[in-house]
Scaffold this active site. Structure first.
Site, PDB file in Angstrom:
ATOM      1  N   LEU A 128       0.867  -1.166   0.000  1.00 11.33           N
ATOM      2  CA  LEU A 128       0.000   0.000   0.000  1.00 11.33           C
ATOM      3  C   LEU A 128       0.911   1.224   0.000  1.00 11.33           C
ATOM      4  O   LEU A 128       1.944   1.238   0.674  1.00 11.33           O
ATOM      5  CB  LEU A 128      -0.900   0.036   1.243  1.00 11.33           C
ATOM      6  CG  LEU A 128      -1.949  -1.068   1.391  1.00 11.33           C
ATOM      7  CD1 LEU A 128      -2.742  -0.868   2.680  1.00 11.33           C
ATOM      8  CD2 LEU A 128      -2.886  -1.114   0.198  1.00 11.33           C
ATOM      9  N   ASP A 129       0.528   2.250  -0.747  1.00 17.15           N
ATOM     10  CA  ASP A 129       1.295   3.489  -0.729  1.00 17.15           C
ATOM     11  C   ASP A 129       1.393   4.028   0.698  1.00 17.15           C
ATOM     12  O   ASP A 129       0.533   3.769   1.542  1.00 17.15           O
ATOM     13  CB  ASP A 129       0.621   4.545  -1.610  1.00 17.15           C
ATOM     14  CG  ASP A 129       0.660   4.180  -3.090  1.00 17.15           C
ATOM     15  OD1 ASP A 129       1.639   3.554  -3.509  1.00 17.15           O
ATOM     16  OD2 ASP A 129      -0.309   4.520  -3.796  1.00 17.15           O
ATOM     17  N   ARG A 130       2.445   4.800   0.961  1.00 18.91           N
ATOM     18  CA  ARG A 130       2.657   5.362   2.293  1.00 18.91           C
ATOM     19  C   ARG A 130       1.392   6.014   2.848  1.00 18.91           C
ATOM     20  O   ARG A 130       1.010   5.784   3.997  1.00 18.91           O
ATOM     21  CB  ARG A 130       3.782   6.400   2.253  1.00 18.91           C
ATOM     22  CG  ARG A 130       4.031   7.069   3.609  1.00 18.91           C
ATOM     23  CD  ARG A 130       4.722   8.417   3.433  1.00 18.91           C
ATOM     24  NE  ARG A 130       6.086   8.272   2.967  1.00 18.91           N
ATOM     25  CZ  ARG A 130       7.132   8.137   3.782  1.00 18.91           C
ATOM     26  NH1 ARG A 130       6.964   8.111   5.090  1.00 18.91           N
ATOM     27  NH2 ARG A 130       8.344   8.038   3.276  1.00 18.91           N
TER      28      ARG A 130
END
Length: 289
Positions: A128-130
């Site tokens: 998952l993106d930051r």
């Protein structure tokens, strides 16, 4: 998982032929932990003789009771001998980058499993993106990681996100299909040419809207890098806070993307696992809720 025996055979040979993603060591662990049953009776001897007509069942190892979050930013939802499913907060990296030594979900969970056994390892299945919050899964062996990744489409029945986007999509629901490729500047973009990228399919449905924003239920048929972010830009309604892909508004002070539901078939037990993360209050706050 239940397996039918069709001929006289040694238990270890039978299991190796059926559990193709398991090594001999993995299977010995299943036997040692009492997870192999023949006609309802636990068997621990690898050279046990099976007869035609018998049933071999692999039962899940007793799940580890979900612990307090290993540290700020992550909470364990499910854990057994094979998987860890967690809820990640926005702002936490899934795995380290080349630019720093900050905390990551991977590092926290690696430290967590090593408290149980220093030899334990963790393997990342997807990212998952930051600034994307929500549910993600990690594997406890490379075999399980490979099994999950190879069946990520067929065995992952639900990958549902909540996206807060700019404006009001018209039509309010639909499907976006394109071929995604990444530039040297790490910008992902769409093409209609199948020879210029990987197929990406995103389904969306508007849950609520106001004059400025819409809350969308987004389901992934494929899982490409930045897929939702690019497809929302293609739709003309970028995810809020996503300056990289066309957003000009940031009411949440974070990316408006949340991994809401993850449902998958367990690669060993064949049980269906489904975990849902509460929609962040900030997402609903823009609608006065």
């Amino acid at each position: 998982m239940k397996l039918q025996v069709t001929e006289e055979i040694e238990l270890m040979v039978f299991l190796l032929s059926k559990l193709t993603h398991h090594s001999r060591t993995n299977i010995k662990s299943l036997l040692r932990d009492g997870q192999i049953h023949v006609d309802g009776r636990s068997v621990t001897q690898f050279n046990h003789r099976l007869a035609a007509g018998q049933t071999v069942e692999i039962s899940p190892k007793k799940s580890v009771k979900p612990a307090q979050r290993p540290t700020k930013g992550i909470r364990i939802l499910f854990e057994d001998a094979y998987l860890i499913i967690v809820e990640k907060e926005a702002g936490l990296l899934s795995i380290a980058t080349d630019k720093g030594d900050e905390p990551t979900a991977y590092r926290m969970l690696s430290e967590h499993v090593k408290t149980q056994d220093p030899k334990n390892k963790i393997f990342i299945v997807h990212r998952l993106d930051r600034d994307t919050s929500g549910v993600m899964v990690f594997a406890k062996s490379e075999d399980i990681k490979n099994k999950l990744q190879s069946t990520w489409g067929p065995d992952t029945k639900e990958r549902t996100y909540i996206a807060l986007v700019e404006g009001k999509p018209n039509p309010p629901q639909g499907t976006i299909r394109s071929y995604l490729q990444e530039s040297k500047a790490t910008i992902v973009y769409s093409s209609k040419n199948p020879e210029r990228g990987q197929l990406a399919i995103t389904h969306y449905e508007t849950l609520q809207s106001n004059a400025h924003f819409s809350l969308l239920k987004v389901e992934l048929e494929t899982g490409r890098k930045n897929q939702i972010r690019v497809h929302m830009q293609d739709l003309g309604h970028s995810v809020v806070g996503d300056k990289k892909y066309g957003s000009s508004q940031n009411p949440l002070h974070r990316l408006g993307l949340h991994a809401w539901v993850l449902g998958l078939t367990h690669p060993v037990t064949n049980n269906y696992l489904r975990y849902e993360s509460k929609i962040p209050a900030k997402f609903l706050g823009v609608f006065g809720k």
